[in-house]
Enzyme design. Sequence first.
Site, PDB file in Angstrom:
ATOM      1  N   HIS A 367       0.803  -1.229   0.000  1.00  0.00           N
ATOM      2  CA  HIS A 367       0.000   0.000   0.000  1.00  0.00           C
ATOM      3  C   HIS A 367       0.827   1.266   0.000  1.00  0.00           C
ATOM      4  CE1 HIS A 367      -4.000  -1.781   0.867  1.00  0.00           C
ATOM      5  NE2 HIS A 367      -3.290  -2.709   1.487  1.00  0.00           N
ATOM      6  N   ARG A 548      -5.843  11.752   6.238  1.00  0.00           N
ATOM      7  CA  ARG A 548      -4.866  11.923   7.299  1.00  0.00           C
ATOM      8  C   ARG A 548      -3.955  13.105   6.986  1.00  0.00           C
ATOM      9  NH1 ARG A 548      -4.328   8.024  11.436  1.00  0.00           N
ATOM     10  NH2 ARG A 548      -2.633   9.382  12.120  1.00  0.00           N
ATOM     11  N   THR A 655      -8.573   6.534  -1.874  1.00  0.00           N
ATOM     12  CA  THR A 655      -9.918   5.980  -2.069  1.00  0.00           C
ATOM     13  C   THR A 655     -10.951   7.076  -1.849  1.00  0.00           C
ATOM     14  OG1 THR A 655      -9.694   5.188   0.192  1.00  0.00           O
ATOM     15  CG2 THR A 655      -9.478   3.554  -1.555  1.00  0.00           C
TER      16      THR A 655
HETATM   17  O1  73E Z   1      -2.854   5.702  -0.897  1.00  0.00           O
HETATM   18  C1  73E Z   1      -3.383   5.062   0.246  1.00  0.00           C
HETATM   19  C2  73E Z   1      -4.229   3.883  -0.214  1.00  0.00           C
HETATM   20  O2  73E Z   1      -5.360   4.336  -0.927  1.00  0.00           O
HETATM   21  C3  73E Z   1      -2.254   4.569   1.147  1.00  0.00           C
HETATM   22  O3  73E Z   1      -1.514   5.672   1.631  1.00  0.00           O
HETATM   23  C4  73E Z   1      -2.830   3.786   2.316  1.00  0.00           C
HETATM   24  O4  73E Z   1      -3.582   2.679   1.777  1.00  0.00           O
HETATM   25  C5  73E Z   1      -4.692   3.078   0.983  1.00  0.00           C
HETATM   26  C6  73E Z   1      -5.446   1.837   0.560  1.00  0.00           C
HETATM   27  O5  73E Z   1      -4.741   1.125  -0.395  1.00  0.00           O
HETATM   28  C7  73E Z   1      -1.768   3.288   3.227  1.00  0.00           C
HETATM   29  N1  73E Z   1      -1.846   3.196   4.575  1.00  0.00           N
HETATM   30  C8  73E Z   1      -0.702   2.678   5.005  1.00  0.00           C
HETATM   31  N2  73E Z   1       0.073   2.459   3.971  1.00  0.00           N
HETATM   32  N3  73E Z   1      -0.586   2.844   2.858  1.00  0.00           N
HETATM   33  C9  73E Z   1      -0.343   2.388   6.397  1.00  0.00           C
HETATM   34  C10 73E Z   1       0.981   2.148   6.758  1.00  0.00           C
HETATM   35  C11 73E Z   1       1.313   1.887   8.071  1.00  0.00           C
HETATM   36  C12 73E Z   1       0.339   1.857   9.042  1.00  0.00           C
HETATM   37  C13 73E Z   1      -0.985   2.095   8.699  1.00  0.00           C
HETATM   38  C14 73E Z   1      -1.329   2.357   7.376  1.00  0.00           C
END
Ligand code: 73E
Length: 810
Positions: A367, A548, A655
Site C-alpha cells: 500500500h 490523514r 480511495t
Molecule cells: O494511498 C493510500 C491507499 O489508498 C495509502 O496511503 C494507504 O492505503 C490506501 C489503501 O490502499 C496506506 N496506509 C498505510 N500504507 N498505505 C499504512 C501504513 C502503516 C500503518 C498504517 C497504514
Amino acid sequence: MIVPLRVRRNPERLIVTQVLTAEDLRDQILHHLTHTQGRGPEFATVFDWRLAVSYTVRDLMVGPWVGAIRAARDQGAKRVYYLSMEFLIGRILGDAIVNLGLDQPMAGALGLLGLDQQVILDDEPDAALGNGGLGRLAACFMESLSSLNCPAFGYGIRYEHGLFRQRFEGGQQVETPEDWLNQPHPWEFVRINYSYTVGFKGHVETVDGRAVWRPGESVIARAYDTPVIGWEGTWANSLRLWGALPTTLLDLKRFNAGDHTAAAEPEALARTLSRVLYPDDTTDSGKELRLKQEYFLTSAALQDIMARFMAEHGDLDLLPDKVAIQLNDTHPAIAGPELMRLLMDDHGLPFERARDLARATLNYTNHTLLPEALERWSTWLMGRVLPRHMQIIQMIDDDHRKTSGRPAHIGIVHGDQVHMGELAFIMAGRVNGVSALHTELVKDTVFADLHRLHPDRIVNQTNGVTPRRWLRMANPALTGLLDDTIGTGWTRDLDQLNRLEPFAHDAAFLDQLRAAKRANKVALSDGLLAGLGVKADPDAIFDVQVKRMHEYKRQLLNILEAIALWHRIHEAPNGNWTPRVKIFGGKAAPGYWLAKSVIHLINDVATAINNDPVTSEFLQIAYPPNYNVSMAEDLIPAADLSEQISTAGKEASGTGNMKFTMNGALTIGTLDGANVEIRELVGPENFFLFGLTAAEAAAEKARPGHARAAIEASENMKIALQLIAEGRFGRAESWYSLLDRTWNDDPFLVASDFDSYFAAQRAVDRAYADPASWDRMACLNIARSGFFSSDRTIRGYMRDIWHAKPVTPA
Ligand code: 73E
C-alpha cells in the site's frame, strides 16, 4: 407479548426483508426494548431505542449469515481470509438497513414510535479500528465480498480503543482516548469456544528431530464475530476480531499474600495486546508491542484457518484449493513463517513442501512506497519475541538465495534487520499494488530486484469503494435522483451509472442534480454554523480536503493557496471572485510534529480570514475536528471540489478521491495514485490537473536548491510565506520551523507545484461560475465512476489472485 418475526422470502428479488411492514418492525423494536434492553418505552433513552433497533436489524442478518456459512461448508467452497491490522468500519446500523432493503419500513416503524431516525443513527459510535485508507479499504472489501457471495472471513484485532479523538485547543490538536467499547456493542457475538493460545519469547528445543518452540509467555485470543451483510441481504460473511485474555485470570498466590494489584498483572499484561490501535498511518512505529500485536492477530487467524481446514478437508495437499489468505500490507507478514511453522512443527511436513503450500496460499498487498512505512524489525527483537520464527525466516531467506540465484545485496535479512516487505514478497504467490501507477512504481522501485527474479508475481488491483455506503446510504438526495433516472441496478452494478451519460445534456436533469447537491450543501452548512460558527454559503464552491494529515498529502499547499487568494482578494475587493468555502478534515499522528504544525496553521489562518470583513463573502475556511467515517459521509456528498493534491509518486492510490467522484465532485489533482485512472475515465476535460509528474518530481527533488528557486520564482507563494512570517496568523515564532523547512528543504515540492496549483484553482473558479457547464462535468464524473466500485476490485482479486468463486446459498 412476544411478537414472532414474520420473515418471508420474496422469490423474485431474494430480499428476505422487503416484505416486512413498518408495523412488523415496530413490534419487533418494542419487543427488544422490553426483553433485551429491559426498558419500558416511557423510560427509554435514545441509547435504549438505538439498541432495540439494532437488535431488530441484527435478527435479520443472522439468517443469511448462518445460511452463508452453511452453504460454504456444504459446498466445500474455497474461502478468502483477509488479514488486516485495521478495519475502519464506521457505523453499522444505517448501512445494514440499506443493505437489507429496510429503508422504508424502518422509516415507517420509527415514525410510528415517534422517533427521529437521524438521532437514532447518530447515537452509534464509529467503530474506528483503523487510521485511514488502508483500514477503510478493508471495510469496503468486506462489504463487497458479502455482496458478491464470496465466502470470506476478515481477521483483525478488537481494539478497546480505536483511533484517538481529536479536539482543537488554541488551534492545536489535542488527543483523547476513544472508547467505543465502553457501551454494549450490539453487533458482535462472542465465541468462547473459538479461543487459541498465542505464545511469545521462550526458546526452541529439538525433540525427536523436530523443532519444538517452548514460549515463555502466552495469551489467549478470543473470537468476537460481527456479521457483514451484503447488498440485498442474501449473504453475510464474518468479521472475526480477536480480543486478548490472560491464560490465568488472577495470580492467586500473590492475591492471597495480600498483593492485590500485582495479582491482576497477568490480565493487564495480556489485555494490552488488544488495548490500543497504533495511531501511525504510513509510518512504522518500531515498538515491541506492535510486533506482538501483529503476531497475535496472525497466529490466532492462522490457527483458526487451519482448524477449520483440517476439520473440513483434512488433506494438506488441498490447502491452496480451499484457502486463500490476503495480507493487508506487511503488518501480518509474519503469516509466512507462522504458516510454515504450523506445517513443519505441528504437521511434520518437510521444509520444501511447507514452503510451496504456504506460497500457494498467501498473497500480499503493498500500500505504500514511503520508506518510513516499510516495516523492519531488528533480528535481535524478532529473535527474542519470536525465536522459532526467526529461525524459519533465516531458512526461507537461505532457501530463496539458493533457489533463485539472487544477488547478495537483496533478501530478507540484511545485517541486523529483518525486512518484512521482502519476506512478504518471497512468501506470496501474488503481490499486488493498489493503482496502475503505484503497481508500476512497485515494480521499478521497492521490489525492482525481486520483480526481475519473479516477473509474473506483481499484479495490479486498483482500489475501489462500496457504492452502498458511499453513495446509496451517504447521499439519499443523489440516490433518489439516480433511481428515478436510471433505475436502482447501479447499486449492484456500478457500471450502469454510464446510463447517465445522455443526461449530461439534459437541462432539466442537470437542474435536479444541482438541487440534490445543494440540499446536501445546505445540511452541511447548517452543521458548520452550529458546530464551528463558520458561515458557509451553499452557493459558494465547497472545496474539501479530508484525509490523514501528512506532508506528502500537502494540506500545506492548500492552505498557502488560501492565503495567497485572500491577499489577491484584498488587492481587488470588488473583483469578480467566485465565493469559496475551504473545508479540511483529518488527524495527525500524535508524534508527527510537522503535520500538527500544519493543523495549527490552518486553524489560525481560518480564524484570521473568516473574520475579515473585506473577504468574508468570498472565502471561508472550516476545519471540523475529529474527522472520521461518519463525518466523511456528511462531507463528501456536499463537496463540489475534491482536493487530491499529493506529491506525484507518493499516494499509492487514494480511495477518498473515488468517493468524491461518485458523488459528483470534480477533482483538482496531481497525476498520482488512482487520480491517473480517474482522470482517464472521466475525461481530462472534466478534471483539474496540475503539478509535476512522478518522474518530474523525482528529478526536481534531486535538483539542489529546488525549494528556494521555486519560491523566488513565485510571487503568490512568496506573499503567502511572507504573511505567515509577519505574524498575520498568530505568533510568527510558531511557524519558524515550518517556514524553514519549506524554504530550505521542501521534500514534498509544495513550492515547485505552487503556481501550477494556483492557476488550476483559478480555472476552477471560472468553471464554477458557469453552472450549466459545471453541472455537465459533475454529471459526467458520476456517469464514468462505475469502475471505482470495490465490487470490481474484489472480482479482480477473486479472478487473478484468489481463484475463488461465488457461492449460491441453499
Ligand atoms: O494511498 C493510500 C491507499 O489508498 C495509502 O496511503 C494507504 O492505503 C490506501 C489503501 O490502499 C496506506 N496506509 C498505510 N500504507 N498505505 C499504512 C501504513 C502503516 C500503518 C498504517 C497504514
